[in-house]
Design a protein around this motif. Structure first.
Motif, PDB file in Angstrom:
ATOM      1  N   ALA A   1      51.269  24.574  29.049  1.00  0.00           N
ATOM      2  CA  ALA A   1      51.196  26.006  28.749  1.00  0.00           C
ATOM      3  C   ALA A   1      49.762  26.513  28.869  1.00  0.00           C
ATOM      4  N   GLU A   2      48.808  25.702  28.412  1.00  0.00           N
ATOM      5  CA  GLU A   2      47.405  26.103  28.509  1.00  0.00           C
ATOM      6  C   GLU A   2      46.952  26.153  29.969  1.00  0.00           C
ATOM      7  N   GLU A   3      47.383  25.160  30.752  1.00  0.00           N
ATOM      8  CA  GLU A   3      47.039  25.164  32.179  1.00  0.00           C
ATOM      9  C   GLU A   3      47.641  26.382  32.878  1.00  0.00           C
ATOM     10  N   GLU A   4      48.872  26.704  32.503  1.00  0.00           N
ATOM     11  CA  GLU A   4      49.534  27.858  33.110  1.00  0.00           C
ATOM     12  C   GLU A   4      48.828  29.152  32.730  1.00  0.00           C
ATOM     13  N   ALA A   5      48.455  29.247  31.459  1.00  0.00           N
ATOM     14  CA  ALA A   5      47.748  30.449  31.009  1.00  0.00           C
ATOM     15  C   ALA A   5      46.399  30.583  31.717  1.00  0.00           C
ATOM     16  N   GLU A   6      45.719  29.461  31.907  1.00  0.00           N
ATOM     17  CA  GLU A   6      44.434  29.492  32.604  1.00  0.00           C
ATOM     18  C   GLU A   6      44.613  29.908  34.066  1.00  0.00           C
ATOM     19  N   LYS A   7      45.670  29.426  34.689  1.00  0.00           N
ATOM     20  CA  LYS A   7      45.931  29.813  36.077  1.00  0.00           C
ATOM     21  C   LYS A   7      46.222  31.306  36.178  1.00  0.00           C
ATOM     22  N   ILE A   8      46.980  31.826  35.221  1.00  0.00           N
ATOM     23  CA  ILE A   8      47.290  33.262  35.225  1.00  0.00           C
ATOM     24  C   ILE A   8      46.015  34.081  35.084  1.00  0.00           C
ATOM     25  N   ARG A   9      45.134  33.644  34.180  1.00  0.00           N
ATOM     26  CA  ARG A   9      43.869  34.369  33.995  1.00  0.00           C
ATOM     27  C   ARG A   9      43.018  34.325  35.269  1.00  0.00           C
ATOM     28  N   THR A  10      42.980  33.163  35.900  1.00  0.00           N
ATOM     29  CA  THR A  10      42.170  33.018  37.118  1.00  0.00           C
ATOM     30  C   THR A  10      42.699  33.895  38.256  1.00  0.00           C
ATOM     31  N   LEU A  11      44.022  33.868  38.452  1.00  0.00           N
ATOM     32  CA  LEU A  11      44.608  34.659  39.534  1.00  0.00           C
ATOM     33  C   LEU A  11      44.503  36.156  39.266  1.00  0.00           C
ATOM     34  N   HIS A  12      44.653  36.540  38.012  1.00  0.00           N
ATOM     35  CA  HIS A  12      44.514  37.966  37.707  1.00  0.00           C
ATOM     36  C   HIS A  12      43.070  38.424  37.904  1.00  0.00           C
ATOM     37  N   SER A  13      42.133  37.540  37.560  1.00  0.00           N
ATOM     38  CA  SER A  13      40.728  37.882  37.782  1.00  0.00           C
ATOM     39  C   SER A  13      40.452  38.060  39.278  1.00  0.00           C
ATOM     40  N   LEU A  14      41.049  37.187  40.096  1.00  0.00           N
ATOM     41  CA  LEU A  14      40.890  37.306  41.545  1.00  0.00           C
ATOM     42  C   LEU A  14      41.457  38.630  42.052  1.00  0.00           C
ATOM     43  N   TYR A  15      42.664  38.959  41.608  1.00  0.00           N
ATOM     44  CA  TYR A  15      43.301  40.220  42.013  1.00  0.00           C
ATOM     45  C   TYR A  15      42.471  41.417  41.558  1.00  0.00           C
ATOM     46  N   SER A  16      42.076  41.389  40.288  1.00  0.00           N
ATOM     47  CA  SER A  16      41.341  42.527  39.726  1.00  0.00           C
ATOM     48  C   SER A  16      40.015  42.753  40.450  1.00  0.00           C
ATOM     49  N   THR A  17      39.332  41.663  40.805  1.00  0.00           N
ATOM     50  CA  THR A  17      38.044  41.792  41.504  1.00  0.00           C
ATOM     51  C   THR A  17      38.217  42.433  42.882  1.00  0.00           C
ATOM     52  N   LEU A  18      39.229  41.994  43.623  1.00  0.00           N
ATOM     53  CA  LEU A  18      39.464  42.557  44.955  1.00  0.00           C
ATOM     54  C   LEU A  18      39.863  44.035  44.883  1.00  0.00           C
ATOM     55  N   ILE A  19      40.725  44.365  43.924  1.00  0.00           N
ATOM     56  CA  ILE A  19      41.163  45.760  43.790  1.00  0.00           C
ATOM     57  C   ILE A  19      39.981  46.657  43.414  1.00  0.00           C
ATOM     58  N   LYS A  20      39.139  46.185  42.529  1.00  0.00           N
ATOM     59  CA  LYS A  20      37.970  46.969  42.114  1.00  0.00           C
ATOM     60  C   LYS A  20      37.044  47.229  43.302  1.00  0.00           C
ATOM     61  N   LYS A  21      36.831  46.209  44.120  1.00  0.00           N
ATOM     62  CA  LYS A  21      35.978  46.368  45.302  1.00  0.00           C
ATOM     63  C   LYS A  21      36.599  47.343  46.307  1.00  0.00           C
ATOM     64  N   CYS A  22      37.922  47.271  46.460  1.00  0.00           N
ATOM     65  CA  CYS A  22      38.590  48.183  47.394  1.00  0.00           C
ATOM     66  C   CYS A  22      38.507  49.631  46.922  1.00  0.00           C
ATOM     67  N   LEU A  23      38.642  49.831  45.614  1.00  0.00           N
ATOM     68  CA  LEU A  23      38.539  51.189  45.085  1.00  0.00           C
ATOM     69  C   LEU A  23      37.139  51.761  45.330  1.00  0.00           C
ATOM     70  N   LYS A  24      36.130  50.928  45.216  1.00  0.00           N
ATOM     71  CA  LYS A  24      34.765  51.384  45.492  1.00  0.00           C
ATOM     72  C   LYS A  24      34.548  51.614  46.991  1.00  0.00           C
TER      73      LYS A  24
END
Length: 235
Positions: A128-151
């Motif tokens: 469960a901890e590994e899964e939660a960490e993966k979710i955080r990592t992938l969401h961070s990746l998505y959020s970073t790309l979307i933020k850059k695209c908006l700029k």
């Protein structure tokens, strides 16, 4: 054989007979035997044979009268329902040892089950901890790309910029396919993956346009798409 005069030990009358004769008559001998059942034999081997015959006669008479058991000595009767204290003690000890053995075996099984359950819980917690960490990592990746695209919205892009973005979005989409939330139909991970695919197609179209016109192109995000990006960035 020399005859001797002696006194009968039963009736006390004097009589004359062999040296080995001790009673004046068979009646006195039999009566003496009855009166002295617990005593020692007073005759020799011949007298013992005669006494045995007399006993057999008595037995036959009792048997005919149906009273054999009443004339049997008490020590001949055995109460089979009674057991000796030592036998009962050994049986109780054996039962107690068996109970202890069974209890020990059950305790070993119980402890083994507890260890297995604890191990499974630990493994589940780690997963469960590994899964939660993966979710955080992938969401961070998505959020970073979307933020850059908006700029990047409204800015001029050349061929190198477009190719760089396409490579990043291809890599991000490939990683996002391992998102645990994609196993759930209503999870936001599906919408975010679609956003990455949409951006990749958009930059690919801009690169095609650039090749056709040979001039720099501009990224123009529709208002609804930008609103969607901002909403999906929220974890």
């Amino acid at each position: 054989m020399q005859l001797q005069e002696r006194e009968c030990p039963q009736c006390g009358d004097p009589f004359t007979g062999r040296a080995d004769k001790k009673f004046c008559s068979d009646a006195c001998k039999a009566q003496y035997r009855r009166d002295n059942l617990d005593g020692k034999s007073v005759n020799d081997e011949e007298d013992k044979d005669e006494e045995w015959d007399a006993e057999n006669d008595d037995w036959d008479e009792d048997e005919e009268e149906g009273n054999v058991e009443s004339n049997m000595p008490l020590y001949g009767k055995v109460n089979l329902s009674e057991s000796s204290p030592s036998s009962i003690t050994r049986l109780e000890q054996a039962n107690e040892e068996e109970r202890k053995r069974q209890f020990h075996a059950l305790e070993v099984i119980r402890l083994k089950q507890l260890r297995i359950e604890a191990q499974l819980k630990q493994e589940a917690a780690e997963e469960a901890e590994e899964e939660a960490e993966k979710i955080r990592t992938l969401h961070s990746l998505y959020s970073t790309l979307i933020k850059k695209c908006l700029k990047l919205d409204g800015q001029e892009l050349d061929e190198e910029d477009l190719e760089t973005w396409i490579d990043e979005l291809d890599e991000a989409s490939e990683k996002y396919l391992s998102h645990p939330g994609l196993r759930e139909p209503d999870n936001k991970a599906h919408k975010r993956l679609k956003d990455l695919y949409w951006l990749r197609d958009t930059f690919s179209d801009l690169l095609t346009e650039f090749h056709e016109e040979g001039e720099p192109v501009f990224l123009e995000l529709p208002p609804k798409r930008k609103a969607r990006f901002r909403t999906n960035r929220i974890a």
